[in-house]
Design a protein around this motif. Sequence first.
Motif, PDB file in Angstrom:
ATOM      1  N   ASN B 242      21.440 -18.297  27.982  1.00 37.76           N
ATOM      2  CA  ASN B 242      22.304 -17.236  27.485  1.00 37.76           C
ATOM      3  C   ASN B 242      21.803 -15.854  27.866  1.00 37.76           C
ATOM      4  O   ASN B 242      22.459 -15.096  28.553  1.00 37.76           O
ATOM      5  N   ILE B 243      20.638 -15.543  27.367  1.00 36.15           N
ATOM      6  CA  ILE B 243      19.974 -14.310  27.792  1.00 36.15           C
ATOM      7  C   ILE B 243      18.761 -14.728  28.606  1.00 36.15           C
ATOM      8  O   ILE B 243      17.731 -15.075  28.069  1.00 36.15           O
ATOM      9  N   PRO B 244      18.909 -14.730  29.928  1.00 35.03           N
ATOM     10  CA  PRO B 244      17.796 -15.186  30.766  1.00 35.03           C
ATOM     11  C   PRO B 244      16.580 -14.273  30.614  1.00 35.03           C
ATOM     12  O   PRO B 244      16.734 -13.083  30.328  1.00 35.03           O
ATOM     13  N   ASP B 245      15.410 -14.854  30.807  1.00 38.68           N
ATOM     14  CA  ASP B 245      14.189 -14.044  30.728  1.00 38.68           C
ATOM     15  C   ASP B 245      14.026 -13.261  32.028  1.00 38.68           C
ATOM     16  O   ASP B 245      13.134 -13.527  32.825  1.00 38.68           O
ATOM     17  N   TYR B 246      14.861 -12.279  32.196  1.00 35.96           N
ATOM     18  CA  TYR B 246      14.795 -11.460  33.411  1.00 35.96           C
ATOM     19  C   TYR B 246      13.397 -10.903  33.624  1.00 35.96           C
ATOM     20  O   TYR B 246      12.878 -10.895  34.722  1.00 35.96           O
ATOM     21  N   ASN B 247      12.829 -10.410  32.529  1.00 36.53           N
ATOM     22  CA  ASN B 247      11.522  -9.759  32.655  1.00 36.53           C
ATOM     23  C   ASN B 247      10.476 -10.707  33.223  1.00 36.53           C
ATOM     24  O   ASN B 247       9.709 -10.347  34.101  1.00 36.53           O
ATOM     25  N   GLN B 248      10.489 -11.967  32.725  1.00 36.11           N
ATOM     26  CA  GLN B 248       9.492 -12.917  33.219  1.00 36.11           C
ATOM     27  C   GLN B 248       9.785 -13.314  34.671  1.00 36.11           C
ATOM     28  O   GLN B 248       8.855 -13.514  35.450  1.00 36.11           O
ATOM     29  N   ALA B 249      11.055 -13.448  34.984  1.00 32.86           N
ATOM     30  CA  ALA B 249      11.404 -13.780  36.371  1.00 32.86           C
ATOM     31  C   ALA B 249      10.901 -12.690  37.314  1.00 32.86           C
ATOM     32  O   ALA B 249      10.281 -12.968  38.342  1.00 32.86           O
ATOM     33  N   PHE B 250      11.139 -11.454  36.927  1.00 36.83           N
ATOM     34  CA  PHE B 250      10.661 -10.339  37.749  1.00 36.83           C
ATOM     35  C   PHE B 250       9.140 -10.326  37.827  1.00 36.83           C
ATOM     36  O   PHE B 250       8.560 -10.070  38.884  1.00 36.83           O
ATOM     37  N   ALA B 251       8.506 -10.594  36.687  1.00 40.46           N
ATOM     38  CA  ALA B 251       7.043 -10.587  36.675  1.00 40.46           C
ATOM     39  C   ALA B 251       6.500 -11.637  37.639  1.00 40.46           C
ATOM     40  O   ALA B 251       5.559 -11.376  38.396  1.00 40.46           O
ATOM     41  N   LEU B 252       7.103 -12.833  37.635  1.00 42.79           N
ATOM     42  CA  LEU B 252       6.637 -13.874  38.559  1.00 42.79           C
ATOM     43  C   LEU B 252       6.890 -13.475  40.004  1.00 42.79           C
ATOM     44  O   LEU B 252       6.063 -13.730  40.880  1.00 42.79           O
ATOM     45  N   ALA B 253       8.039 -12.845  40.246  1.00 43.66           N
ATOM     46  CA  ALA B 253       8.322 -12.389  41.607  1.00 43.66           C
ATOM     47  C   ALA B 253       7.277 -11.369  42.053  1.00 43.66           C
ATOM     48  O   ALA B 253       6.775 -11.420  43.180  1.00 43.66           O
ATOM     49  N   ILE B 254       6.927 -10.453  41.139  1.00 42.50           N
ATOM     50  CA  ILE B 254       5.904  -9.454  41.471  1.00 42.50           C
ATOM     51  C   ILE B 254       4.571 -10.136  41.776  1.00 42.50           C
ATOM     52  O   ILE B 254       3.897  -9.819  42.758  1.00 42.50           O
ATOM     53  N   LEU B 255       4.210 -11.115  40.950  1.00 39.15           N
ATOM     54  CA  LEU B 255       2.947 -11.818  41.185  1.00 39.15           C
ATOM     55  C   LEU B 255       2.984 -12.561  42.519  1.00 39.15           C
ATOM     56  O   LEU B 255       1.984 -12.610  43.233  1.00 39.15           O
ATOM     57  N   ALA B 256       4.140 -13.123  42.840  1.00 38.27           N
ATOM     58  CA  ALA B 256       4.240 -13.891  44.088  1.00 38.27           C
ATOM     59  C   ALA B 256       4.128 -12.999  45.299  1.00 38.27           C
ATOM     60  O   ALA B 256       3.700 -13.433  46.362  1.00 38.27           O
ATOM     61  N   MET B 257       4.540 -11.737  45.164  1.00 33.95           N
ATOM     62  CA  MET B 257       4.488 -10.884  46.360  1.00 33.95           C
ATOM     63  C   MET B 257       3.252 -10.003  46.394  1.00 33.95           C
ATOM     64  O   MET B 257       2.914  -9.463  47.433  1.00 33.95           O
ATOM     65  N   LEU B 258       2.567  -9.895  45.280  1.00 31.88           N
ATOM     66  CA  LEU B 258       1.455  -8.942  45.206  1.00 31.88           C
ATOM     67  C   LEU B 258       0.348  -9.187  46.241  1.00 31.88           C
ATOM     68  O   LEU B 258       0.039  -8.283  47.018  1.00 31.88           O
ATOM     69  N   PRO B 259      -0.253 -10.385  46.274  1.00 34.55           N
ATOM     70  CA  PRO B 259      -1.359 -10.566  47.236  1.00 34.55           C
ATOM     71  C   PRO B 259      -0.957 -10.327  48.695  1.00 34.55           C
ATOM     72  O   PRO B 259      -1.639  -9.555  49.379  1.00 34.55           O
TER      73      PRO B 259
END
Lengths: 328, 280
Positions: B242-259
Amino acid sequence: MTHAPLSSPTPAAPFPSGAGGLFRRFKARPSEDTSAKRVQFNSPLLPYLFLAPQMAIIFIFFYWPSVQAIQSSFYLEDPFGFGSSFVGLANYTDVLKSNEYLGIARFTAVFTALVTFFSLSIGLLLAVKADGVIRGNAAYKTLLIWVYAIAPPVAGLMGMMMFDQHIGPLVKFAGLFGWEMKVGLNYNDTAFAMIVVSVWKQIPYNFIFFLSGLQGIPVSVREAAIMDCRSGLRRFWTVILPLLAPTAFFLLIINTTYALFDTFGVIDVIVKDKAANNPITLVYKVYMDGFRGNDLGGSSAQSVILMIIVFVLTIFQFRFIERRVHYN
Amino acid sequence: MYRTKFFDHVILLSGVFLMVGPLLVALMTSSHEAADIHRNGLSILPGGHFIETYETVLTKEGGFTGKITGLRMMMNSLILGLGFAAGKVLLSMLAAYALVYFRFRFATITFWMIFTTLLLPLEVRILPSYEVMNTLHLTNTYTGLIVPLLASATGTFYFRQFFKSIPDELLEAARIDGAGPFKFFIDVIVPLSKTMMAAIFIIMFVYGWNQYLWPTLMTTEEGFFTLVRGIKQILLVWVGSNIPDYNQAFALAILAMLPPVMIVMIFQRWFIKGLTESDK
């Protein structure tokens, strides 16, 4: 020089200038003599020992599966897993006759053309501008290339956010013009999102290559061009662009392969296994048929068709570039 | 003159906006609460839940995937990236050394066999490759994740080119001094290749870290998921909620691209040189 000291730390130009390196790479074709050194070691076993790990991996993970793909493209797998029967070219004719496949092939062609065109032109535009400015040159460069490091599916995820039905700013923006964008539901809107994300992801790569190509053009040539021709735009078309042609052609091939294969992650993230009403590319179709539809023969036949496309592209690349690179 | 420069900067700045904007939005939005994002949309201003979100993503099991933490996925990504890069450098250096510095009977055919691997990307042979891995019982193992990706000869060609540019005199001198193939490799070739090794290592690390298709096929157990592989899981969960965890999805995306992003930024010069001279 008779004796090069063994401790000499500098090899002959470990990193030649960008464009020079690029051309050097193309000179290193397999047609070239493979034994370049005047002196070599003579040992019956050692070279095989050094080659063994690489060759083992290539045989197990490259040749074996490739041969299997070709082989199973001629067989029809029993749906219940009880062996398979030889059907000749039936898998190929099935694939090539299917309207669905031809539709996907058409979409792939359009998708590839658009992604290649836009990522190349935006990359070139930015490279030319970045090459021209002096102030902030390094900062622009850093900021423009970082997207290169992002994996396609991560780029796809970011795209999904931008095109999200509820929160996507791009959807809201399109709404201002009366465009009700429904990515994931509407065929054309989904295709649009795929192309935007794929282009975005590829711009830095083209930017890097065009910039290093531009910087490889000798100052003397540029100065002569400035003296001969005052109009910047004309100078670009008549002098700079022809000099960039080899880089551009190389990038054309690379971008085509990118759009055909590397966009898998972008498409997978946007389509999410539900190809129903969504545009997909040929590679995605291979994946869907092989892993979701369990159609081993059909999927293999499609693999082989793709192999042929790549093969032709590569040969084309070698033949064409050979003729194109006329300077240096 | 002044005017054209001005427009040049305008174009470049729009380019920067185009490239950096989405990252900034992702980073900032990840520091808001999910409900907040759902109500107000994406954000370019930082919210107050930065540490909270990232702590949840990194250490809490569950969320998008069943029982794997972000930290574990990050570890898997690291293993894949480092293992792939190290394997690539080692294999291709040895093979290139044999090809350049030895005279042996099957040199030409070996060269061609290696060269052929450049023609067919993994994507066109995924299904049979998967079958082979199944036969070898290598699915859901790190070996299965890393080793098949090494079956392409990009690195070998890179090193081969480089070795050829090393002056012949070095080998002549070394032989006069009585150095054999092993000694020459370790005392001359390896020290000379240090920058080259580093450049290839970096490029290959980014390449390995960013792998998606192969890990998706190879790993069905969550314990082996990499961050990039996990992206799909995020979206699959997302669709139904219903209300997707946008924040966590973005956080994982940031972690995936950071290194990879950090590496490209820090080693920019090497990266560009390695890239333009080797093509991947």
